[in-house]
Design a protein around this motif. Structure first.
Motif, short mmCIF file in Angstrom:
data_model
loop_
_atom_site.label_atom_id
_atom_site.label_comp_id
_atom_site.label_asym_id
_atom_site.label_seq_id
_atom_site.Cartn_x
_atom_site.Cartn_y
_atom_site.Cartn_z
N GLY A 6 -19.89 29.16 -55.08
CA GLY A 6 -20.08 29.60 -53.70
C GLY A 6 -18.84 30.30 -53.18
O GLY A 6 -17.71 29.87 -53.42
N MET A 7 -19.06 31.38 -52.44
CA MET A 7 -17.95 32.19 -51.93
C MET A 7 -17.50 31.68 -50.56
O MET A 7 -18.30 31.45 -49.67
N ARG A 8 -16.19 31.52 -50.43
CA ARG A 8 -15.57 31.36 -49.11
C ARG A 8 -14.71 32.59 -48.85
O ARG A 8 -14.64 33.49 -49.69
N PHE A 9 -14.03 32.63 -47.73
CA PHE A 9 -13.22 33.79 -47.36
C PHE A 9 -11.77 33.35 -47.14
O PHE A 9 -11.51 32.51 -46.28
N ARG A 10 -10.85 33.93 -47.92
CA ARG A 10 -9.43 33.67 -47.70
C ARG A 10 -8.89 34.74 -46.76
O ARG A 10 -8.85 35.93 -47.09
N ALA A 11 -8.51 34.33 -45.54
CA ALA A 11 -7.97 35.28 -44.56
C ALA A 11 -6.56 35.68 -44.95
O ALA A 11 -5.69 34.82 -45.14
N MET A 12 -6.35 36.98 -45.09
CA MET A 12 -5.07 37.50 -45.58
C MET A 12 -4.21 38.12 -44.48
O MET A 12 -3.12 38.60 -44.74
N GLY A 13 -4.71 38.08 -43.23
CA GLY A 13 -4.04 38.78 -42.15
C GLY A 13 -4.56 40.20 -42.03
O GLY A 13 -5.19 40.75 -42.94
N LYS A 14 -4.31 40.81 -40.89
CA LYS A 14 -4.72 42.20 -40.62
C LYS A 14 -6.23 42.38 -40.82
O LYS A 14 -6.69 43.39 -41.37
N ARG A 15 -7.00 41.36 -40.44
CA ARG A 15 -8.46 41.38 -40.48
C ARG A 15 -9.00 41.60 -41.89
O ARG A 15 -10.10 42.12 -42.08
N THR A 16 -8.24 41.18 -42.89
CA THR A 16 -8.66 41.31 -44.29
C THR A 16 -9.03 39.93 -44.84
O THR A 16 -8.27 38.98 -44.72
N LEU A 17 -10.22 39.86 -45.44
CA LEU A 17 -10.70 38.63 -46.05
C LEU A 17 -10.91 38.86 -47.54
O LEU A 17 -11.44 39.89 -47.94
N GLN A 18 -10.50 37.89 -48.35
CA GLN A 18 -10.64 37.98 -49.81
C GLN A 18 -11.65 36.94 -50.27
O GLN A 18 -11.64 35.79 -49.81
N ALA A 19 -12.56 37.34 -51.16
CA ALA A 19 -13.49 36.37 -51.75
C ALA A 19 -12.69 35.25 -52.41
O ALA A 19 -11.72 35.51 -53.14
N ASP A 20 -13.10 34.01 -52.17
CA ASP A 20 -12.35 32.85 -52.64
C ASP A 20 -13.33 31.81 -53.17
O ASP A 20 -14.47 31.72 -52.70
N PHE A 21 -12.87 31.02 -54.15
CA PHE A 21 -13.74 30.01 -54.76
C PHE A 21 -13.06 28.65 -54.80
O PHE A 21 -11.83 28.54 -54.74
N THR A 22 -13.85 27.61 -54.95
CA THR A 22 -13.35 26.25 -55.03
C THR A 22 -12.45 26.06 -56.26
O THR A 22 -11.40 25.42 -56.18
N GLU A 23 -12.90 26.63 -57.39
CA GLU A 23 -12.19 26.41 -58.66
C GLU A 23 -10.92 27.26 -58.72
O GLU A 23 -10.98 28.50 -58.70
N LYS A 24 -9.78 26.61 -58.81
CA LYS A 24 -8.50 27.35 -58.85
C LYS A 24 -8.33 28.13 -60.15
O LYS A 24 -7.69 29.18 -60.17
N ASP A 25 -8.88 27.61 -61.24
CA ASP A 25 -8.73 28.27 -62.54
C ASP A 25 -9.97 29.04 -62.96
O ASP A 25 -10.12 29.42 -64.12
N GLY A 26 -10.87 29.27 -62.02
CA GLY A 26 -12.07 30.02 -62.34
C GLY A 26 -13.19 29.14 -62.88
O GLY A 26 -13.07 27.92 -62.96
N PHE A 27 -14.27 29.77 -63.29
CA PHE A 27 -15.45 29.05 -63.78
C PHE A 27 -16.14 29.91 -64.83
O PHE A 27 -16.02 31.14 -64.84
N LYS A 28 -16.85 29.24 -65.74
CA LYS A 28 -17.53 29.94 -66.82
C LYS A 28 -18.99 30.19 -66.46
O LYS A 28 -19.66 29.33 -65.89
N VAL A 29 -19.45 31.39 -66.83
CA VAL A 29 -20.86 31.75 -66.68
C VAL A 29 -21.40 32.01 -68.07
O VAL A 29 -20.84 32.83 -68.82
N THR A 30 -22.46 31.32 -68.43
CA THR A 30 -23.07 31.53 -69.75
C THR A 30 -23.99 32.73 -69.71
O THR A 30 -24.90 32.80 -68.88
N GLY A 31 -23.74 33.68 -70.61
CA GLY A 31 -24.57 34.89 -70.67
C GLY A 31 -24.21 35.88 -69.59
O GLY A 31 -23.06 35.99 -69.16
N LYS A 32 -25.21 36.60 -69.11
CA LYS A 32 -25.00 37.68 -68.13
C LYS A 32 -24.45 37.12 -66.82
O LYS A 32 -24.88 36.09 -66.33
#
Length: 583
Positions: free
Chosen positions: A182-208
């Protein structure tokens, strides 16, 4: 790329190898120079683009809306991947598609959202639970302060609602969250938001890899926002085999003993009183919450007895279960088989407390397992919806909302939060707020609590208050007939003039030929509400039953109404209004 009417446009381009996009409404830029890309297996796609080409454009028709679909092919780092855009007159969405047959590690998403100067509505909870359960109070700030406004840090949950000049609205969220985090938003300042996730080290997707849609809804006014269907439309149709029989999926109202529990809580005799009250109110369900497995010495025998008693009253039984005991598929399936054999019709599962990919996978697996057994589902302790109930229609409701249970946790819900919900969290879909805690209503009024049943959408609508007490209390006699006929699904919804996020929520809803007007005052002063019922048929006369606040209860009045009428009603501080309109 343009929407069918041309009111919205999007552009994708690369500059110095970096991938960007823009979204505009006419001449007004909504997202300016947002970056795009994913880091997959250590390669930062979107940072060294060699070529962009259009694969195809097509027109897609949903039940009520037309979409223009664009498939873009990106060549980069020796690999080709796609970006798909969908534009309707109500919003713009895009997603990434990376083909693959083995596990792929998504360590970051490079998508950013750069919004114009505006007022933004976000939910806040001053604890680590903020992003676990999405149960925050809805409040507003300036868009450029999202990085510093929260005591819990710069990460904000979805959705975010932006109030733009000219009474325009934009909402940032996601749709079709499957096989991803699930996507959250990391506020970076200057009205900029970065897609952010719970997993700090990423996550694996099997296949496509098919990411969820990154969605920007757009509306000229609150009525357009509330009636926006894009999130639902972006989700796949249900599996025809899994849902060949949908007769067990029945919206309805439930009684519930947990929130008002006494020393007799979960004793069989007490639960039978609730079931009798449900039958008297014409409610379809009762909810057996936490404790049925531990209080009853022989839980399966007792559950069968309760289900049989409820069935004799034409009441269906739901049961609660902590999700932590259901994470193993074999254990899950054994439990579901047992409750189904006992006669249960639905499961409320709780405490996922995360939108990490493994919990998203759990939820989808749970919906499938329940569908195979013809069981309905209510998720608690979870993130907000992304339209998955279209694909899995046995999901009747979900929490991901700051609801009435907070009133018993010394965090009482203020009226202004309720007045924001129809225009913020509930735009995403149903919410199990459990309205109607009349004897513990905090700073709201009795009619305010009543109006919530009509304002807050939930095909499984759960009454918070003890129904036995309601039926025995003379002050509730004026509204018992309304509870007995309370709809939980609607044929038409209109946001009425005077509505303002966090101040006044005024909505008219139709079920068949009957209209209901529900209004709540989120402010601490009297507010005058003007009813111009132009939504009624001009050639008809109607009977209007009006419920307003009395000193300690309800005031009920009956009058006639026609479409040309102009009724002015004063709603007290934190108060409410409900009008039933019948031909």
């Amino acid at each position: 790329m343009r929407s069918p009417s041309g009111n919205l446009s999007a552009k994708i381009y690369h500059k110095n190898g970096k991938l960007f996009y823009k979204i505009a409404a006419g001449e007004k830029v909504l997202i300016n120079n947002g970056s795009m890309g994913l880091i997959v297996d250590g390669i930062a796609y979107g940072t060294q683009v060699k070529d962009i080409s259009s694969l195809k454009k097509s027109t897609i028709q949903s039940k009520s809306k037309t979409y223009n679909s664009y498939h873009i092919l990106i060549t980069e780092a020796g690999r080709k991947y796609r970006v798909e855009f969908m534009l309707s007159n109500e919003g713009t969405a895009f997603r990434y598609i990376f083909d693959g047959k083995t596990d792929q590690l998504v360590s970051r998403e490079l998508t950013t959202f750069i919004l114009p100067a505006s007022r933004v509505w976000f939910f806040e909870r001053n604890s680590s639970w903020k992003l676990k359960s999405y149960a925050g109070l809805w409040q507003s700030t300036s868009a450029d302060s999202l990085d510093v406004v929260s005591s819990q840090g710069p990460i904000q949950g979805k959705p975010l609602l932006f109030e733009l000049p000219g009474k325009k609205y934009a909402m940032l969220t996601e749709a079709a969250l499957y096989n991803y985090s699930g996507m959250r938003f990391r506020a970076m300042g200057k009205r900029t938001l970065q897609a952010d996730f719970t997993e700090k080290d990423g996550f694996k997707v099997t296949g496509k890899i098919i990411t969820p849609w990154r969605v920007l809804l757009y509306a000229s006014g609150l009525n357009g926002l509330v009636n926006n269907t894009m999130i639902n439309d972006l989700n796949p149709e249900p599996d025809k085999a899994l849902y060949a029989d949908k007769s067990y999926i029945k919206p309805g109202r439930a009684v519930w003993s947990w929130i008002t529990r006494t020393d007799n809580y979960m004793q069989p005799e007490e639960e039978m009183k609730f079931i009798n009250a449900a039958a008297e109110l014409n409610f379809e369900y009762t909810m057996l919450d936490e404790g049925w497995e531990t209080v009853w010495p022989d839980k399966w025998k007792q559950l069968i007895a309760i289900c049989n008693f409820a069935a004799s009253k034409k009441v269906g039984v739901w049961v609660w279960k902590n999700s932590k005991a259901l994470r193993d598929p074999l254990t899950r399936d054994a439990f579901l088989d047992s409750v189904r054999n006992a006669g249960v019709v639905g499961i409320k599962t709780d405490f996922m407390d995360s939108e990490a990919k493994e919990l998203i996978d759990f939820e989808i697996g749970f919906l499938k397992a329940c569908a195979k057994r013809k069981l309905m589902v209510n998720f608690h302790g979870c993130h907000a919806p992304t339209g998955e109930s279209k694909t899995y229609p046995n999901e009747m409701t979900r929490e991901g909302i700051r609801g009435m249970e907070l009133n018993i946790m010394k965090e009482p819900i203020p009226a202004w939060h309720n007045a924001a919900l129809p225009f913020t969290r509930l735009i995403l879909g149903h919410g199990d707020y459990t309205p109607g805690l009349f004897y513990n209503k905090a700073n709201t009024s009795y009619t305010h609590q009543l109006a919530l049943f009509y304002l807050f959408n939930s095909p499984f609508q759960c009454l918070a208050e003890n129904p036995v007490k309601l039926l025995a209390d003379e002050k509730f006699k004026p509204v018992i007939p309304l509870l007995k006929t309370l709809p939980v699904t609607w044929d038409e919804t209109i946001v009425l003039p005077g509505s303002s996020v966090g101040e006044i929520a005024a909505i008219a809803k139709r079920k068949g030929e009957v209209w209901y007007v529900a209004v709540i005052n989120g402010t601490a002063k009297n507010r005058e509400f003007s009813l111009h019922p132009s939504f009624l048929k001009t050639a008809k006369k109607y009977t209007m039953v009006t419920i307003t606040d009395a000193a300690d209860g309800f005031l009920k009045e009956t009058a006639t109404l026609v479409a040309a009428d102009d009724k002015k009603i004063v709603i007290g501080p934190n108060g409410g209004l409900l009008i039933e309109i019948k031909p």
